[in-house]
Scaffold this motif. Sequence first.
Motif, PDB file in Angstrom:
ATOM      1  N   LEU A  65      39.682  31.090  40.762  1.00 50.72           N
ATOM      2  CA  LEU A  65      40.163  30.194  39.704  1.00 50.72           C
ATOM      3  C   LEU A  65      40.622  30.997  38.486  1.00 50.72           C
ATOM      4  O   LEU A  65      41.699  30.760  37.928  1.00 50.72           O
ATOM      5  N   MET A  66      39.808  31.973  38.059  1.00 45.36           N
ATOM      6  CA  MET A  66      40.109  32.695  36.819  1.00 45.36           C
ATOM      7  C   MET A  66      41.298  33.640  36.986  1.00 45.36           C
ATOM      8  O   MET A  66      42.108  33.778  36.061  1.00 45.36           O
ATOM      9  N   THR A  67      41.409  34.268  38.144  1.00 46.35           N
ATOM     10  CA  THR A  67      42.556  35.183  38.302  1.00 46.35           C
ATOM     11  C   THR A  67      43.855  34.382  38.416  1.00 46.35           C
ATOM     12  O   THR A  67      44.881  34.774  37.855  1.00 46.35           O
ATOM     13  N   ALA A  68      43.803  33.240  39.074  1.00 47.81           N
ATOM     14  CA  ALA A  68      45.025  32.410  39.152  1.00 47.81           C
ATOM     15  C   ALA A  68      45.390  31.907  37.751  1.00 47.81           C
ATOM     16  O   ALA A  68      46.567  31.901  37.371  1.00 47.81           O
ATOM     17  N   LEU A  69      44.384  31.518  36.980  1.00 45.86           N
ATOM     18  CA  LEU A  69      44.645  31.034  35.612  1.00 45.86           C
ATOM     19  C   LEU A  69      45.282  32.149  34.770  1.00 45.86           C
ATOM     20  O   LEU A  69      46.290  31.924  34.089  1.00 45.86           O
ATOM     21  N   VAL A  70      44.724  33.341  34.838  1.00 40.96           N
ATOM     22  CA  VAL A  70      45.266  34.466  34.061  1.00 40.96           C
ATOM     23  C   VAL A  70      46.719  34.733  34.484  1.00 40.96           C
ATOM     24  O   VAL A  70      47.617  34.883  33.647  1.00 40.96           O
ATOM     25  N   ARG A  71      46.960  34.739  35.782  1.00 33.45           N
ATOM     26  CA  ARG A  71      48.312  35.023  36.278  1.00 33.45           C
ATOM     27  C   ARG A  71      49.317  34.009  35.731  1.00 33.45           C
ATOM     28  O   ARG A  71      50.366  34.360  35.194  1.00 33.45           O
ATOM     29  N   HIS A  72      48.950  32.718  35.864  1.00 33.84           N
ATOM     30  CA  HIS A  72      49.898  31.674  35.466  1.00 33.84           C
ATOM     31  C   HIS A  72      50.077  31.617  33.948  1.00 33.84           C
ATOM     32  O   HIS A  72      51.192  31.417  33.467  1.00 33.84           O
ATOM     33  N   ILE A  73      48.995  31.846  33.202  1.00 35.38           N
ATOM     34  CA  ILE A  73      49.118  31.699  31.742  1.00 35.38           C
ATOM     35  C   ILE A  73      49.841  32.908  31.134  1.00 35.38           C
ATOM     36  O   ILE A  73      50.605  32.774  30.183  1.00 35.38           O
ATOM     37  N   LEU A  76      43.489  40.661  35.291  1.00 35.40           N
ATOM     38  CA  LEU A  76      43.188  40.176  36.656  1.00 35.40           C
ATOM     39  C   LEU A  76      42.019  40.950  37.254  1.00 35.40           C
ATOM     40  O   LEU A  76      41.123  40.369  37.872  1.00 35.40           O
ATOM     41  N   ARG A  77      42.016  42.274  37.038  1.00 39.29           N
ATOM     42  CA  ARG A  77      40.929  43.102  37.587  1.00 39.29           C
ATOM     43  C   ARG A  77      39.591  42.686  36.983  1.00 39.29           C
ATOM     44  O   ARG A  77      38.595  42.542  37.666  1.00 39.29           O
ATOM     45  N   ARG A  78      39.618  42.485  35.643  1.00 43.89           N
ATOM     46  CA  ARG A  78      38.392  42.100  34.949  1.00 43.89           C
ATOM     47  C   ARG A  78      37.856  40.772  35.484  1.00 43.89           C
ATOM     48  O   ARG A  78      36.689  40.649  35.831  1.00 43.89           O
ATOM     49  N   TRP A  79      38.719  39.759  35.564  1.00 47.27           N
ATOM     50  CA  TRP A  79      38.262  38.416  35.954  1.00 47.27           C
ATOM     51  C   TRP A  79      38.005  38.302  37.449  1.00 47.27           C
ATOM     52  O   TRP A  79      37.275  37.418  37.904  1.00 47.27           O
ATOM     53  N   GLY A  80      38.557  39.264  38.180  1.00 48.84           N
ATOM     54  CA  GLY A  80      38.264  39.323  39.616  1.00 48.84           C
ATOM     55  C   GLY A  80      36.821  39.717  39.903  1.00 48.84           C
ATOM     56  O   GLY A  80      36.365  39.633  41.043  1.00 48.84           O
ATOM     57  N   THR A  81      36.087  40.155  38.867  1.00 50.90           N
ATOM     58  CA  THR A  81      34.683  40.547  39.077  1.00 50.90           C
ATOM     59  C   THR A  81      33.730  39.356  38.987  1.00 50.90           C
ATOM     60  O   THR A  81      32.514  39.540  39.060  1.00 50.90           O
ATOM     61  N   ALA A  82      34.263  38.160  38.791  1.00 49.35           N
ATOM     62  CA  ALA A  82      33.368  36.976  38.699  1.00 49.35           C
ATOM     63  C   ALA A  82      32.456  36.939  39.920  1.00 49.35           C
ATOM     64  O   ALA A  82      32.889  37.243  41.039  1.00 49.35           O
ATOM     65  N   HIS A  83      31.197  36.566  39.698  1.00 49.98           N
ATOM     66  CA  HIS A  83      30.198  36.673  40.775  1.00 49.98           C
ATOM     67  C   HIS A  83      30.466  35.690  41.907  1.00 49.98           C
ATOM     68  O   HIS A  83      30.207  35.990  43.061  1.00 49.98           O
ATOM     69  N   SER A  84      30.972  34.537  41.567  1.00 49.62           N
ATOM     70  CA  SER A  84      31.284  33.583  42.636  1.00 49.62           C
ATOM     71  C   SER A  84      32.735  33.801  43.063  1.00 49.62           C
ATOM     72  O   SER A  84      33.630  33.883  42.215  1.00 49.62           O
ATOM     73  N   PRO A  85      33.009  33.903  44.371  1.00 52.25           N
ATOM     74  CA  PRO A  85      34.388  34.112  44.832  1.00 52.25           C
ATOM     75  C   PRO A  85      35.327  33.000  44.361  1.00 52.25           C
ATOM     76  O   PRO A  85      36.480  33.239  44.028  1.00 52.25           O
ATOM     77  N   ARG A  86      34.813  31.787  44.299  1.00 49.31           N
ATOM     78  CA  ARG A  86      35.675  30.669  43.857  1.00 49.31           C
ATOM     79  C   ARG A  86      36.025  30.823  42.369  1.00 49.31           C
ATOM     80  O   ARG A  86      37.178  30.621  41.977  1.00 49.31           O
ATOM     81  N   LEU A  87      35.020  31.223  41.556  1.00 50.22           N
ATOM     82  CA  LEU A  87      35.304  31.418  40.129  1.00 50.22           C
ATOM     83  C   LEU A  87      36.320  32.559  39.960  1.00 50.22           C
ATOM     84  O   LEU A  87      37.238  32.465  39.135  1.00 50.22           O
ATOM     85  N   ALA A  88      36.169  33.612  40.766  1.00 53.77           N
ATOM     86  CA  ALA A  88      37.129  34.724  40.695  1.00 53.77           C
ATOM     87  C   ALA A  88      38.533  34.213  41.041  1.00 53.77           C
ATOM     88  O   ALA A  88      39.511  34.562  40.376  1.00 53.77           O
TER      89      ALA A  88
END
Length: 288
Positions: free
Chosen positions: A28-36, A14-26
């Motif tokens: 989307l990716m952190t929610a995906l990681v959490r759920h998967i 979550l910490r890693r994917w939270g660094t995505a440059h766009s807040p929306r991408l961050a």
Amino acid sequence: MAFVNEDNITELALRRWGTAHSPRLAQLMTALVRHIHEFAREVELTDDEWLAAIEWLTATGQLSDEKRQEFILASDVIGLSMLVVQLNNRFSPTATPATVLGPFHIDGSPPVPFGHDMSDGLPGKPLFITGKVTDTGGKPMPSAVLDVWQADSDGYYESQIAEIDEARLRAKYQTREDGTYCIRTVAPLGYSIPMDGPVGDLIKKTDISHFRPAHVHFLIDEPGHHKLITHLFQDGVEYLDTDVVFGTKDALVVEFVERPAGPTPDGGQLDQPYLHATYDFVLEPTTD
Ligand code: BEZ
Ligand code: FE
């Protein structure tokens, strides 16, 4: 850096994917990681199951091209496509509800006049669909374009028939000054989604019906209104309750009324019995 263990891996990812440059991408990716991660924990995913899933996804991608989109089909049959439709089309209760676009829409269908027969003499029971296009205030919409497409009376779209390479059973009708339209075609049949790929392989391992109920597709995109992508379903046909892509809605099920040979809704005459459906499309105005 903390080394990985079963308990901290989700937090690290979550910490890693939270660094995505766009807040929306961050987001989307952190929610995906959490759920998967939660999914894998809940089912105690095994190595073999994980590999089988990767192979299934690979096959799904390999079968997809500009003619066939197996990934969209996968999204359709798990209800994700229809959920996204619901989230993005929260119309008022009086507006015509939206449903899935499906893979068979083609841009550039020919404009045709009021009452034109878009079946162009194909076999099948003649069907007229008539009504109005209005806004939610009941105001008729003149010159609104209804982009219409459907399967034939055997349940096939042209792209599913090897010998046919021309578009058919599709047309653009324009409403008259009073918002009325008149479509002439042949009644479509319900059909199976393509079952010869990874989506079909998976469905065959279940009791899921792989059919869609008979329907006609509509796309109406008028300035100042939400784009409406929807279908009309024939009342009383098979699969209304079990539509494999979850596309059926009460408000979109209409009676195809049996009419005797004689005068037709376009002001003409037919020497054989036909079906007649009436439906008023109601578009939701945009607020901006
Ligand atoms: C269709 O209605 O054309 C369709 C929608 C989703 C999957 C397959 C077909
Ligand atoms: Fe369809």
